[in-house]
Enzyme design. Structure first.
Site, PDB file in Angstrom:
ATOM      1  N   HIS A  22      29.139  41.811  34.163  1.00 35.95           N
ATOM      2  CA  HIS A  22      28.364  42.296  35.316  1.00 35.95           C
ATOM      3  C   HIS A  22      27.359  41.232  35.755  1.00 35.95           C
ATOM      4  O   HIS A  22      27.298  40.857  36.935  1.00 35.95           O
ATOM      5  CB  HIS A  22      27.639  43.589  34.930  1.00 35.95           C
ATOM      6  CG  HIS A  22      26.706  44.104  35.988  1.00 35.95           C
ATOM      7  ND1 HIS A  22      26.973  45.238  36.717  1.00 35.95           N
ATOM      8  CD2 HIS A  22      25.500  43.641  36.434  1.00 35.95           C
ATOM      9  CE1 HIS A  22      25.988  45.444  37.569  1.00 35.95           C
ATOM     10  NE2 HIS A  22      25.076  44.498  37.414  1.00 35.95           N
ATOM     11  N   GLU A  23      26.569  40.757  34.798  1.00 41.61           N
ATOM     12  CA  GLU A  23      25.569  39.741  35.130  1.00 41.61           C
ATOM     13  C   GLU A  23      26.224  38.419  35.512  1.00 41.61           C
ATOM     14  O   GLU A  23      25.708  37.677  36.353  1.00 41.61           O
ATOM     15  CB  GLU A  23      24.623  39.541  33.945  1.00 41.61           C
ATOM     16  CG  GLU A  23      23.830  40.784  33.559  1.00 41.61           C
ATOM     17  CD  GLU A  23      22.983  41.316  34.710  1.00 41.61           C
ATOM     18  OE1 GLU A  23      22.528  40.498  35.544  1.00 41.61           O
ATOM     19  OE2 GLU A  23      22.781  42.539  34.777  1.00 41.61           O
ATOM     20  N   HIS A  26      26.953  38.367  39.209  1.00 38.43           N
ATOM     21  CA  HIS A  26      25.797  37.955  40.014  1.00 38.43           C
ATOM     22  C   HIS A  26      25.628  36.436  39.964  1.00 38.43           C
ATOM     23  O   HIS A  26      25.408  35.788  40.986  1.00 38.43           O
ATOM     24  CB  HIS A  26      24.524  38.616  39.477  1.00 38.43           C
ATOM     25  CG  HIS A  26      24.473  40.100  39.672  1.00 38.43           C
ATOM     26  ND1 HIS A  26      24.785  40.711  40.859  1.00 38.43           N
ATOM     27  CD2 HIS A  26      24.106  41.100  38.817  1.00 38.43           C
ATOM     28  CE1 HIS A  26      24.632  42.031  40.733  1.00 38.43           C
ATOM     29  NE2 HIS A  26      24.218  42.286  39.507  1.00 38.43           N
ATOM     30  N   ASP A 206      60.076  60.641  48.233  1.00 40.37           N
ATOM     31  CA  ASP A 206      60.020  59.444  49.084  1.00 40.37           C
ATOM     32  C   ASP A 206      59.160  59.670  50.320  1.00 40.37           C
ATOM     33  O   ASP A 206      59.477  59.229  51.426  1.00 40.37           O
ATOM     34  CB  ASP A 206      61.431  59.018  49.505  1.00 40.37           C
ATOM     35  CG  ASP A 206      62.308  58.642  48.319  1.00 40.37           C
ATOM     36  OD1 ASP A 206      61.749  58.129  47.325  1.00 40.37           O
ATOM     37  OD2 ASP A 206      63.523  58.876  48.376  1.00 40.37           O
TER      38      ASP A 206
END
Length: 408
Positions: A22-23, A26, A206
Site C-alpha cells: 500500500h505504502e 504511494h 450464453d
C-alpha cells in the site's frame, strides 16, 4: 496446534505485505511524477534498521502494524525546506495528486485480484454468491435413502431424468421456477421441493434466457433435523430435477482471467454492502463481548481475521484462507477511499474540493482561493480517529474473548 500457529503467522505476514505494498504504491507513483519522497518505512515504533538510497530513507520498525510514506508537502500547510518546495506534492496537478493518493488502495485491489487469479487456476473460486449455475446434469433421479446413494446413483432402467430430458446443460444458470426468481441455488431447491409434474423453468444460456418445461419428479431423500443433528435422518418425499450446483468454480489459465475479473466485481459489490451494514452490526459486537453468541457476520479485527486464517490452515481449508486474504484487501482498499480524513479518500476529497472551488471562482472572475486549512478540519478528524480507535478496540476485544470460529 503447530498448523494453527503457522496459519496465524502466515495470515499476519500477508497483512504486513499488503500494508507494505500500500505504502509502496504511494511511493512509486510519487517518484514517477517527480515528487520528493523523504521516507518509506514498514511498521511503527522504534527503528529496527534503515538505509538511504538517493534522497529517500527506507527502513523497518518494530511494530509491523502499518507503515508510512513521507512525501514532502502533501498539503500546502506542511513544512518543506527550500530545496523541497518546487517538488512539494501540493504544487502538482490535481490528477497527479489523486493518482498518488489512490495508489495505496489500487495496490490492495491488484493484490486481491492476483490472489483470486491464483485461486482460480489452482483450487478454483468459491461460489460465495450461491449462483445456481448447473455443474452437472444427472442421468436419472430416483429414491435415495443415503447420501452415498444420492451422490453415486445406480440408475435403474427407465428411471426419469427431468433436467436431461428438458435439455438442461452444464453451465446453464437457473433464473426462475414457475415465474419465481431464483438468485441462489437454495432458492431453486426451495421452489422445486414441493413440486411435481410439468414445471416452467427458465435458464440463462450464453446471455439469453431460455424457457424449458421440466417434469419434476418426487423422490425419497434422507433429511436430518437441524435441531437434533445426532438423530437418524428422516426419509421424506421431495421434488427433484437432477442437477448439481458447484460450490467451487474451476478455470483454466486463460478462463481464470475472466473468472477473476467477474469475481472481483462481485466482491466490490459485497464489500460496499458490508460497509453500509457496518454501523448497525457494532451493537452485536458489544453484546458478544459480554457473553452473547458471536454473529459470524459481525466485523472482525486483524486479530480475528488472523485467527480465522489459522483455523483455516489447521483444517486444510486453503481456499478459505486465500479468500479471506483477498476479501480483507478489497475491504481495506474500499474503506481507505471513503471521503473522510485522515483516510486517503479524505485527502482526495479536499484536493478536488479545491479544484472545483477554484474553477467556480474563475467563472465569477475571482482569483483562486487559498489551500484548505486542515487545522479547521482537525476537530472532525480527531472525532473520526477516536471513533475508529473505539471500533478497533471493540473488535479486537471481541476477537479475543469471543472469536468467530470455523465450524469443524
Amino acid at each position: 496446534m503447530a498448523a494453527y500457529i503457522f496459519g496465524v503467522a502466515l495470515f499476519a505476514l500477508g497483512i504486513c505485505v499488503s500494508v507494505a505494498l500500500h505504502e509502496a504504491g504511494h511511493m512509486v507513483t510519487a517518484k514517477m511524477f517527480g515528487m520528493k519522497v523523504r521516507r518509506y518505512f514498514v511498521g511503527f515504533g522504534p527503528t529496527v534498521f534503515s538505509f538511504r538510497r538517493g534522497e529517500t530513507e527506507y527502513g523497518l520498525k518494530w511494530i509491523p502494524l502499518g507503515g508510512f510514506c513521507d512525501i514532502a508537502g502533501m498539503t500546502a500547510l506542511d513544512e518543506v525546506t527550500p530545496d523541497e518546495a518546487p517538488r512539494a506534492m501540493w504544487r502538482f496537478k490535481t490528477w497527479k495528486r489523486t493518482v498518488v493518493l489512490a495508489a495505496g488502495s489500487a495496490t490492495h485491489f491488484i493484490l486481491g485480484f492476483i490472489v483470486l487469479y491464483l485461486m482460480a487456476t489452482t483450487m478454483g473460486l468459491p461460489n460465495f454468491l450461491a449462483t445456481p449455475q448447473i455443474a452437472s446434469v444427472s442421468q436419472c433421479v430416483q429414491d435415495s435413502t443415503s447420501n452415498q446413494d444420492y451422490q453415486n446413483p445406480d440408475c435403474a432402467p427407465g428411471a426419469p431424468a427431468p433436467a436431461l430430458a428438458a435439455g438442461m446443460q452444464p453451465g446453464d444458470v437457473i433464473v426462475s421456477v414457475n415465474g419465481a426468481a431464483t438468485p441462489t441455488f437454495s432458492d431453486v431447491v426451495d421452489k422445486v421441493r414441493p413440486l411435481s409434474g410439468p414445471t416452467e423453468i427458465e435458464v440463462r444460456r450464453d446471455g439469453d434466457v431460455v424457457p424449458l418445461q421440466v417434469d419434476v419428479t418426487q423422490v425419497e431423500r434422507p433429511v436430518r433435523d437441524p435441531q437434533n443433528p445426532d438423530a437418524p435422518p428422516r426419509i421424506v418425499e421431495v421434488g427433484s430435477i437432477g442437477v448439481t450446483f458447484p460450490s467451487v468454480f474451476q478455470y483454466g489459465p486463460v478462463e481464470a482471467i475472466g473468472g477473476a475479473v467477474t469475481f472481483t466485481g462481485d466482491m466490490f459489490v459485497q464489500t460496499w454492502q458490508r460497509l453500509l451494514e457496518f454501523p448497525e452490526r457494532i451493537p452485536a459486537v458489544v453484546e458478544s463481548i459480554f457473553g452473547a453468541e458471536r454473529d459470524p457476520n459481525t466485523p472482525v479485527s486483524v486479530v480475528g481475521a488472523s485467527r480465522i486464517g489459522g483455523e483455516a490452515v489447521e483444517q486444510g481449508l486453503w481456499i478459505l484462507f486465500l479468500f479471506l486474504l483477498a476479501s480483507l484487501n478489497f475491504f481495506v482498499g474500499v474503506f481507505n477511499l471513503l471521503p473522510l480524513l485522515p483516510l486517503d479518500g479524505g485527502h482526495i476529497a479536499v484536493t478536488w474540493y479545491e479544484r472545483v472551488r477554484d474553477a467556480l471562482r474563475r467563472v465569477r472572475g475571482k482569483a483562486a482561493g487559498g489551500p484548505v486549512d486542515y487545522t479547521k478540519l482537525s476537530a472532525v478528524t480527531m472525532v473520526l480517529v477516536l471513533v475508529g480507535g473505539a471500533v478497533v478496540l471493540l473488535t479486537v476485544t471481541a476477537d479475543i474473548v469471543n472469536p468467530i470460529r470455523i465450524s469443524p
